[in-house]
Design a protein around this motif. Structure first.
Motif, mmCIF file in Angstrom:
data_model
loop_
_atom_site.group_PDB
_atom_site.id
_atom_site.type_symbol
_atom_site.label_atom_id
_atom_site.label_comp_id
_atom_site.label_asym_id
_atom_site.label_seq_id
_atom_site.Cartn_x
_atom_site.Cartn_y
_atom_site.Cartn_z
ATOM 1 N N GLY A 2 -2.972 3.522 8.428
ATOM 2 C CA GLY A 2 -4.224 3.152 9.069
ATOM 3 C C GLY A 2 -4.508 3.894 10.361
ATOM 4 N N VAL A 3 -3.769 4.948 10.655
ATOM 5 C CA VAL A 3 -3.986 5.740 11.858
ATOM 6 C C VAL A 3 -4.436 7.132 11.442
ATOM 7 N N GLU A 4 -5.561 7.566 11.962
ATOM 8 C CA GLU A 4 -6.067 8.889 11.627
ATOM 9 C C GLU A 4 -5.488 9.910 12.602
ATOM 10 N N ASN A 39 0.541 6.546 20.894
ATOM 11 C CA ASN A 39 0.680 5.103 21.043
ATOM 12 C C ASN A 39 0.152 4.356 19.821
ATOM 13 N N LYS A 40 -0.914 4.861 19.212
ATOM 14 C CA LYS A 40 -1.439 4.225 18.001
ATOM 15 C C LYS A 40 -0.427 4.335 16.859
ATOM 16 N N ILE A 41 0.230 5.468 16.756
ATOM 17 C CA ILE A 41 1.230 5.653 15.701
ATOM 18 C C ILE A 41 2.447 4.772 15.953
ATOM 19 N N ILE A 42 2.906 4.708 17.181
ATOM 20 C CA ILE A 42 4.039 3.852 17.516
ATOM 21 C C ILE A 42 3.680 2.390 17.237
ATOM 22 N N ALA A 43 2.453 1.983 17.551
ATOM 23 C CA ALA A 43 2.025 0.603 17.303
ATOM 24 C C ALA A 43 1.990 0.279 15.811
ATOM 25 N N ALA A 44 1.733 1.280 14.978
ATOM 26 C CA ALA A 44 1.634 1.064 13.526
ATOM 27 C C ALA A 44 2.943 1.353 12.806
#
Length: 129
Positions: A2-4, A39-44
């Motif tokens: 879910g991360v582009e 940070n978005k990738i680490i969160a996902a």
């Protein structure tokens, strides 16, 4: 997950050697151009554990176990040692949580307690008193 992620979001990516030789593929380290994407990738990253290598076009290795995707922060050797000591401390002193976020190590005794930032081995020694 879910991360582009676009090609311009990645500064450099390459494989790194493993400390312990195994049949699995070498890990890939990736440096991002923007902290926001990182940070978005680490969160996902929890969603990444459900992704199989074959699902994203990578060849599965039956000798490698497991064939799942893992995302972890790349820590310096000094921080890796401190994190290992913190995990050991967590088990010995019944702390429920031990994690790394933005290269900083945290401990938490219970779900309702405040987190404790661990910067050096002396922080663990103070907690043990």
């Amino acid at each position: 997950m879910g991360v582009e992620v676009n090609a311009y979001d990645i500064d450099i990516a390459h494989r790194i050697p493993m400390r312990n030789a195994s049949a699995g593929p070498r890990p890939i380290i990736c440096k991002f151009t923007r902290r926001f994407v990182r940070n978005k990738i680490i969160a996902a990253k929890k969603k990444a554990t459900n992704v199989r290598a074959e699902a994203i076009g990578l060849q599965s290795n039956p000798d490698a176990s497991p064939n799942r995707i893992m995302i972890v922060e790349h820590l310096t050797p000094k921080t890796q040692v401190l994190f290992s000591e913190a995990r050991r401390f967590q088990n010995q002193h019944n702390y429920k949580f031990c994690w790394v976020k933005n290269f900083t190590i945290f401990l938490r005794k219970t779900e309702d307690s405040n987190h404790i930032q661990i910067r050096c081995p002396q922080d663990l020694a103070k907690l043990a008193e």
